[in-house]
Design a protein around this motif. Structure first.
Motif, PDB file in Angstrom:
ATOM      1  N   LYS A  98       0.842  -1.192   0.000  1.00 44.78           N
ATOM      2  CA  LYS A  98       0.000   0.000   0.000  1.00 44.78           C
ATOM      3  C   LYS A  98       0.885   1.252   0.000  1.00 44.78           C
ATOM      4  CE  LYS A  98      -3.967  -2.073   2.339  1.00 44.78           C
ATOM      5  NZ  LYS A  98      -4.811  -2.043   1.126  1.00 44.78           N
ATOM      6  N   ILE A  99       0.521   2.197  -0.844  1.00 45.43           N
ATOM      7  CA  ILE A  99       1.231   3.473  -0.908  1.00 45.43           C
ATOM      8  C   ILE A  99       0.259   4.597  -0.591  1.00 45.43           C
ATOM      9  CG2 ILE A  99       3.092   2.786  -2.451  1.00 45.43           C
ATOM     10  CD1 ILE A  99       1.425   3.740  -4.783  1.00 45.43           C
ATOM     11  N   GLU A 166      10.554  -2.455  -3.447  1.00 45.03           N
ATOM     12  CA  GLU A 166      10.907  -3.260  -4.611  1.00 45.03           C
ATOM     13  C   GLU A 166       9.783  -3.266  -5.641  1.00 45.03           C
ATOM     14  OE1 GLU A 166      11.999  -7.125  -3.314  1.00 45.03           O
ATOM     15  OE2 GLU A 166      14.004  -6.519  -2.709  1.00 45.03           O
ATOM     16  N   GLY A 167      10.159  -3.112  -6.895  1.00 49.54           N
ATOM     17  CA  GLY A 167       9.192  -3.112  -7.988  1.00 49.54           C
ATOM     18  C   GLY A 167       9.003  -1.750  -8.617  1.00 49.54           C
ATOM     19  N   THR A 168       9.435  -0.695  -7.919  1.00 44.96           N
ATOM     20  CA  THR A 168       9.331   0.638  -8.487  1.00 44.96           C
ATOM     21  C   THR A 168      10.431   0.867  -9.515  1.00 44.96           C
ATOM     22  OG1 THR A 168       9.196   2.987  -7.940  1.00 44.96           O
ATOM     23  CG2 THR A 168      10.762   1.698  -6.694  1.00 44.96           C
ATOM     24  N   VAL A 169      10.115   1.662 -10.547  1.00 46.35           N
ATOM     25  CA  VAL A 169      11.066   1.914 -11.635  1.00 46.35           C
ATOM     26  C   VAL A 169      11.215   3.424 -11.813  1.00 46.35           C
ATOM     27  CG1 VAL A 169      11.578   1.584 -14.082  1.00 46.35           C
ATOM     28  CG2 VAL A 169      10.410  -0.221 -12.802  1.00 46.35           C
ATOM     29  N   LEU A 170      12.443   3.905 -11.774  1.00 50.31           N
ATOM     30  CA  LEU A 170      12.712   5.333 -11.920  1.00 50.31           C
ATOM     31  C   LEU A 170      12.504   5.769 -13.367  1.00 50.31           C
ATOM     32  CD1 LEU A 170      13.743   7.998 -10.699  1.00 50.31           C
ATOM     33  CD2 LEU A 170      16.062   7.238 -11.268  1.00 50.31           C
ATOM     34  N   ALA A 200      -4.300   2.964 -16.110  1.00 49.38           N
ATOM     35  CA  ALA A 200      -4.960   1.658 -16.194  1.00 49.38           C
ATOM     36  C   ALA A 200      -4.160   0.557 -15.497  1.00 49.38           C
ATOM     37  CB  ALA A 200      -5.206   1.298 -17.658  1.00 49.38           C
ATOM     38  N   SER A 201      -2.862   0.528 -15.707  1.00 52.54           N
ATOM     39  CA  SER A 201      -2.056  -0.573 -15.178  1.00 52.54           C
ATOM     40  C   SER A 201      -0.991  -0.136 -14.189  1.00 52.54           C
ATOM     41  CB  SER A 201      -1.370  -1.319 -16.334  1.00 52.54           C
ATOM     42  OG  SER A 201      -0.502  -0.445 -17.038  1.00 52.54           O
ATOM     43  N   CYS A 202      -0.934   1.165 -13.897  1.00 49.92           N
ATOM     44  CA  CYS A 202       0.146   1.637 -13.040  1.00 49.92           C
ATOM     45  C   CYS A 202      -0.219   2.954 -12.363  1.00 49.92           C
ATOM     46  CB  CYS A 202       1.433   1.826 -13.858  1.00 49.92           C
ATOM     47  SG  CYS A 202       1.350   3.233 -14.987  1.00 49.92           S
ATOM     48  N   TYR A 203       0.648   3.368 -11.459  1.00 53.66           N
ATOM     49  CA  TYR A 203       0.624   4.702 -10.884  1.00 53.66           C
ATOM     50  C   TYR A 203       1.938   5.384 -11.257  1.00 53.66           C
ATOM     51  CZ  TYR A 203      -2.733   2.320  -7.821  1.00 53.66           C
ATOM     52  OH  TYR A 203      -3.765   1.572  -7.334  1.00 53.66           O
ATOM     53  N   LYS A 231       0.573  -4.446 -10.249  1.00 53.01           N
ATOM     54  CA  LYS A 231       0.789  -5.822  -9.792  1.00 53.01           C
ATOM     55  C   LYS A 231       1.459  -5.836  -8.431  1.00 53.01           C
ATOM     56  CE  LYS A 231       3.116  -7.563 -13.240  1.00 53.01           C
ATOM     57  NZ  LYS A 231       3.204  -6.487 -14.257  1.00 53.01           N
ATOM     58  N   PHE A 232       2.168  -4.752  -8.095  1.00 54.33           N
ATOM     59  CA  PHE A 232       2.940  -4.712  -6.866  1.00 54.33           C
ATOM     60  C   PHE A 232       2.462  -3.661  -5.867  1.00 54.33           C
ATOM     61  CE2 PHE A 232       5.858  -5.883 -10.377  1.00 54.33           C
ATOM     62  CZ  PHE A 232       6.071  -7.196 -10.020  1.00 54.33           C
ATOM     63  N   PHE A 233       1.723  -2.669  -6.347  1.00 57.62           N
ATOM     64  CA  PHE A 233       1.343  -1.555  -5.478  1.00 57.62           C
ATOM     65  C   PHE A 233      -0.155  -1.260  -5.596  1.00 57.62           C
ATOM     66  CE2 PHE A 233       5.738  -0.895  -6.763  1.00 57.62           C
ATOM     67  CZ  PHE A 233       6.368  -0.734  -5.531  1.00 57.62           C
ATOM     68  N   GLU A 234      -0.705  -0.721  -4.513  1.00 61.91           N
ATOM     69  CA  GLU A 234      -2.066  -0.231  -4.525  1.00 61.91           C
ATOM     70  C   GLU A 234      -2.179   0.970  -3.590  1.00 61.91           C
ATOM     71  OE1 GLU A 234      -4.624  -3.321  -3.209  1.00 61.91           O
ATOM     72  OE2 GLU A 234      -3.799  -3.402  -1.180  1.00 61.91           O
TER      73      GLU A 234
END
Length: 237
Positions: A98-99, A166-170, A200-203, A231-234
């Motif tokens: 969760k973010i 983990e899973g975030t991309v700069l 739709a698929s990301c933040y 897939k990794f964050f909500e």
């Protein structure tokens, strides 16, 4: 994971290792299997010996996770059990994190002159300003300053390992450097989520970061845009 396979000479095989590895691959098709190159680093090295003597050399093999050496059908069965445990861990790891707006995290590190030399070897930035005490003083510095980009990388460390994790991309960064960091200085990097846009698929998150030294002086500030896969964050409350 990428799994490198290495065979021994097979001079005294006591089981059908070809059948064993074929069965293993059929159980774990999600991995990428390659013929190993001893000069390369892989997630896993799988060394397949023909007998329990295991006379093959493995000292030079480098794996980021682990090197497995098997020499019997029974050891293959133990290997299968361990890989099933890996798979279960992977499934647990995809639990969404969760973010929240204004969520934050920090990380502290003390820099030393050796860090500048290591960074120089890794990047090729061999400027004497960072490596030679007399040269740095001749240019009006107290001593060789730590590479500024190495210091600001602490903010990336926070985002990739702590928040959001983990899973975030700069995607983009803008950094301003305020003050030099020298050997022995302790720097705390803090990152705060300022804004988030949903697709739709990301933040896409906008993060504000800062690096503060042991004297509470600002040494670097940054604005970062990070890709956060759903897939990794909500979003949390």
């Amino acid at each position: 994971m990428q799994i490198a396979i290495k065979y021994c000479g097979g001079c005294n095989c006591t089981y059908q290792r070809g059948h064993a590895i074929k069965h293993f691959k059929s159980l774990f098709p999600e991995h990428n299997y390659v013929v190993g190159n001893e000069n390369m680093v892989y997630d896993i090295w799988l060394v397949i010996c023909g007998c329990e003597k295991k006379c093959v050399e493995v000292q030079k093999l480098v794996a980021s996770v682990r090197t497995f050496v098997v020499g019997s059908e029974a050891e293959f069965q133990k290997l299968i059990i361990e890989f099933k445990q890996f798979r279960n861990q992977d499934h647990q790891a995809v639990e969404k994190k969760k973010i929240r707006i204004h969520g934050e995290a920090s990380y502290t590190r003390t820099f030393y002159w050796e860090d500048a030399h290591t960074f120089s070897r890794l990047t090729g930035d061999s400027s004497r300003l960072h490596l030679n005490y007399d040269f740095a003083q001749a240019h009006l510095f107290e001593g060789p300053p730590i590479h500024s980009i190495l210091v600001s990388s602490l903010m990336s460390t926070v985002m990739s390992t702590k928040f959001p994790g983990e899973g975030t991309v700069l995607l983009e960064e803008q950094v301003n450097y305020k003050k030099q960091v020298y050997s022995g200085d302790t720097v705390t990097a803090k990152v705060v989520l300022e804004e988030i846009k949903e697709y739709a698929s990301c933040y896409i998150g906008t993060f504000k970061g800062e690096c503060i030294n042991q004297n509470q002086e600002m040494v670097a500030q940054g604005i970062y845009h990070q890709y956060l896969d759903k897939k990794f964050f909500e979003l949390g409350e």
